[in-house]
Design a protein around this motif. Structure first.
Motif, short mmCIF file in Angstrom:
data_model
loop_
_atom_site.label_atom_id
_atom_site.label_comp_id
_atom_site.label_asym_id
_atom_site.label_seq_id
_atom_site.Cartn_x
_atom_site.Cartn_y
_atom_site.Cartn_z
N PRO A 1 0.84 -1.20 0.00
CA PRO A 1 0.00 0.00 0.00
C PRO A 1 0.88 1.25 0.00
CG PRO A 1 0.08 -0.98 2.19
CD PRO A 1 0.76 -1.95 1.27
N LEU A 2 0.35 2.34 -0.55
CA LEU A 2 1.13 3.57 -0.62
C LEU A 2 1.52 4.10 0.75
CD1 LEU A 2 -0.57 5.58 -3.51
CD2 LEU A 2 1.51 4.19 -3.57
N GLU A 3 0.78 3.70 1.77
CA GLU A 3 1.09 4.15 3.13
C GLU A 3 2.46 3.67 3.60
OE1 GLU A 3 -2.85 5.13 2.36
OE2 GLU A 3 -1.88 3.17 2.11
N ILE A 4 3.03 2.71 2.89
CA ILE A 4 4.38 2.26 3.24
C ILE A 4 5.38 3.41 3.09
CG2 ILE A 4 5.11 1.49 0.93
CD1 ILE A 4 6.37 -0.97 2.31
N LEU A 5 5.05 4.40 2.26
CA LEU A 5 5.93 5.56 2.06
C LEU A 5 5.97 6.45 3.29
CD1 LEU A 5 4.89 6.52 -1.59
CD2 LEU A 5 6.91 5.22 -0.87
N LEU A 6 5.04 6.29 4.20
CA LEU A 6 4.99 7.12 5.39
C LEU A 6 5.85 6.55 6.52
CD1 LEU A 6 1.14 7.89 5.45
CD2 LEU A 6 2.99 9.28 4.48
N GLU A 7 6.34 5.33 6.35
CA GLU A 7 7.17 4.73 7.39
C GLU A 7 8.53 5.43 7.44
OE1 GLU A 7 7.46 0.57 6.70
OE2 GLU A 7 5.30 0.21 6.94
N LYS A 8 8.93 5.84 8.64
CA LYS A 8 10.18 6.58 8.79
C LYS A 8 11.25 5.79 9.56
CE LYS A 8 9.54 11.04 9.81
NZ LYS A 8 8.97 12.26 10.42
N ILE A 9 10.83 4.80 10.31
CA ILE A 9 11.77 4.02 11.11
C ILE A 9 12.20 2.79 10.33
CG2 ILE A 9 12.11 2.73 13.25
CD1 ILE A 9 10.13 4.60 14.58
N SER A 10 13.50 2.59 10.19
CA SER A 10 14.03 1.46 9.44
C SER A 10 14.28 0.26 10.34
CB SER A 10 15.34 1.85 8.74
OG SER A 10 15.11 2.83 7.77
N VAL A 11 14.21 -0.91 9.77
CA VAL A 11 14.58 -2.14 10.45
C VAL A 11 15.63 -2.84 9.61
CG1 VAL A 11 12.36 -2.39 11.61
CG2 VAL A 11 12.68 -3.39 9.34
N ASN A 12 16.29 -3.81 10.19
CA ASN A 12 17.31 -4.59 9.48
C ASN A 12 18.42 -3.72 8.91
OD1 ASN A 12 15.78 -6.96 9.90
ND2 ASN A 12 14.53 -6.50 8.11
N GLU A 13 18.83 -2.71 9.67
CA GLU A 13 19.95 -1.89 9.24
C GLU A 13 21.25 -2.70 9.32
OE1 GLU A 13 19.64 0.84 7.84
OE2 GLU A 13 17.81 1.81 8.54
N SER A 14 22.28 -2.25 8.60
CA SER A 14 23.54 -2.98 8.57
C SER A 14 24.69 -2.02 8.84
CB SER A 14 23.72 -3.65 7.20
OG SER A 14 23.77 -2.68 6.17
N TYR A 15 25.89 -2.55 8.71
CA TYR A 15 27.12 -1.76 8.87
C TYR A 15 27.61 -1.45 7.45
CZ TYR A 15 26.81 -4.03 13.43
OH TYR A 15 26.37 -4.48 14.64
N TRP A 16 28.00 -0.20 7.21
CA TRP A 16 28.37 0.12 5.84
C TRP A 16 29.27 1.33 5.73
CZ3 TRP A 16 26.03 4.85 5.06
CH2 TRP A 16 24.79 5.08 5.67
#
Length: 548
Positions: free
Chosen positions: A369-384
């Motif tokens: 759904p387009l509402e996914i664009l409103l998510e601001k908090i990330s999960v599964n971040e990595s080292y880069w």
């Protein structure tokens, strides 16, 4: 000065605050008491507040149970989330301008560095880390977006994400867009102040080329509501010169652009065995000069290829990812004439609303759904580690083959060293290099973003991967810009130079990285800084300095 400054502080805290306020203010690491966070809260509540509220309600300190959650919600690079990383004395999630003004005042009084964070995507963590005692001003709640279709503009607060901007545009119009990045979670504040780059670049240029006004708060807490009040030199500087060197950007006014109701996207993958070296060589000749409505990104990754039932070898896979502002029929007509070797066919073309193309480029599930664009908090971040380069002379086939071999050599496992090549030309070649602080305009064939990811913590592991990243970057030297080797401010890289922990940088010291980011525009940025922030309150390891 009266001794009773706050309501109910201990005598020791009061005396210590008076001491800190009255000593000469210098920007080196001063020893702070163990109760510095509490002292900061006391200072917040001594400042003018909104009716019926206390400034400290917007703040959390390390002893609060929610401190870690507030810190980590916008830490995008886990390299800067280790136990050894210095933590802020406090995090202020400002809701009003009063909170921001109080935070600035108390950081000045207590000699704490101020870090302004909108989305947390600063590649070197400058928006939420520091080698000296500091406070994070989190603009997370400053996320209002107002669309005005009558004059085709939008006001966006600096804590809003690109996804929130795109979502609000699409809810208002089917034929408007804004040229900015393809990652919806990126915060507007840092993205725009560094330039703002995305897949509408060849048609419309950068984000900053469509910013027509702004609001900023200076080191004295004064708010400038428009470009006229702040001055055209300051307005020029914050659009691509790093707004964090001058003040707290509160909001931006954007000029929206027109797009077709339907656009076409595609993604084709080719390997070395399928002749991708020839295709990449041809791409350099075509992508920067083809129709402005077409943007074709290359995503270049080492992958395993199965040779027998038991054996695998490494090869290079190149994805050709396209964004076209038009129909498949017109796209195919252009490609068949200019780039038939890619063999793009009608089944490869996907017709989407512009807002659905945003979901495609963000690599979200197609049916999301387009509402996914409103998510601001990330999960599964990595080292880069990320770095950038600009290419001004097309690379030969032999050079491309050498780059691919080097990528495989530097990738003990698949997809560790990889790149994105983004074509320039079009509108980018038509804008003068000093129109904004972003100088990398005409004369560039494409821009490279270098990627290195890993997925486990540890100092030794980090050093090993950083060494691989730096070695590969060194191997790219013959193929990229020189004197200086240019870099993109949005893709921060400490390896190109930083100031000392005290940030008492001279013009010449900061010039090491300043000319790579800004070329001839660095001097003008330095002059604007001297006028607008003469005490160097807004500072960082790659900031614009003032005279010692």
């Amino acid at each position: 000065m009266k001794m009773k400054i706050f309501s109910g502080p201990t005598f020791l805290i009061t005396v210590h605050l008076i001491y800190l306020i009255t000593i000469p203010r210098v920007y080196s690491s001063l020893p702070l008491p163990l109760y510095a966070p509490e002292l900061f809260l006391e200072c917040l509540d001594a400042q003018p507040a909104d009716p019926g509220s206390r400034n400290s309600r917007a703040a959390v300190i390390p002893t609060d149970s929610s401190f870690s959650t507030n810190l980590m919600r916008a830490v995008r690079n886990l390299r800067f989330a280790s136990a050894s990383t210095r933590k802020p004395e406090a995090i202020v999630a400002a809701v009003t301008e009063t909170h921001i003004r109080a935070t600035i005042s108390c950081c000045k009084h207590l000699n704490l560095e101020l870090k302004v964070r909108s989305g947390g995507h600063d590649y070197e963590g400058f928006s939420y880390t520091s080698p000296v005692p500091f406070v994070i001003l989190d603009m997370y709640n400053f996320d209002k977006v107002d669309i005005n279709l009558k004059d085709e503009t939008a006001w966006i607060q600096s804590g809003a994400s690109l996804g929130e901007l795109y979502y609000n545009i699409a809810k208002t119009s089917k034929v408007h867009a804004f040229p900015a990045g393809v990652c919806p979670k990126v915060g507007a504040g840092g993205h725009f102040s560094g330039g703002g780059f995305g897949n509408l670049l060849r048609k419309y240029g950068l984000s900053i080329d469509h910013i027509i006004d702004a609001q900023i708060m200076d080191a004295d807490g004064k708010v400038y509501r428009d470009r006229r009040s702040m001055g055209e030199d300051v307005f020029w500087a914050i659009r691509g010169g790093g707004g964090g060197s001058y003040g707290v950007i509160l909001a931006w006014k954007l000029k929206l652009v027109r797009v077709p109701e339907n656009v076409t996207v595609f993604k084709l993958e080719r390997t070395v065995e399928e002749g991708v070296i020839d295709l990449v060589h041809k791409w350099q000749q075509v992508a920067p000069v083809i129709d402005k409505d077409l943007f074709i990104r290359l995503e270049i990754k080492p992958v395993y290829r199965r040779t027998t039932s038991k054996c695998k070898t490494k090869t290079i896979n190149v994805s050709f990812i396209g964004m076209f502002l038009g129909s498949p029929e017109r796209l195919l007509n252009i490609m068949n004439k200019r780039f038939p070797e890619l063999y793009l066919r009608e089944p490869d073309c996907m017709v989407k609303k512009w807002i659905d193309s945003v979901v495609f480029w963000a690599e979200y599930p197609e049916n999301a759904p387009l509402e996914i664009l409103l998510e601001k908090i990330s999960v599964n971040e990595s080292y880069w580690k990320r770095t950038s380069d600009f290419v001004q002379t097309p690379i030969s086939k032999r050079g491309i083959a050498k780059i691919f071999q080097t990528m495989i050599y530097h990738s003990p496992l698949p997809r560790r060293v990889w790149m994105q090549w983004n074509p320039w030309g079009g509108r980018m070649a038509e804008i003068a290099s000093d129109e904004t602080p972003f100088p990398h305009r005409a004369g560039n064939v494409f821009m490279i973003e270098h990627f290195m990811n890993w997925y486990a913590p540890g100092n030794e592991l980090e050093e090993a991967f950083l060494a691989i990243s730096r070695s590969f970057k060194m191997a790219m030297t013959p193929f990229v810009s020189k004197n200086p080797r240019e870099a993109f401010l949005n893709y921060r890289d400490v390896d190109i130079g930083i100031t000392t922990p005290g940030y008492n940088a001279t013009f010449e010291k900061a010039k090491v990285y300043g000319e790579k980011y800004f070329q001839g525009n660095y001097l003008r940025l330095f002059q604007v800084k001297a006028r607008f922030d003469p005490t160097n309150f807004f500072r960082s390891q790659q900031g614009i300095p003032v005279l010692e």
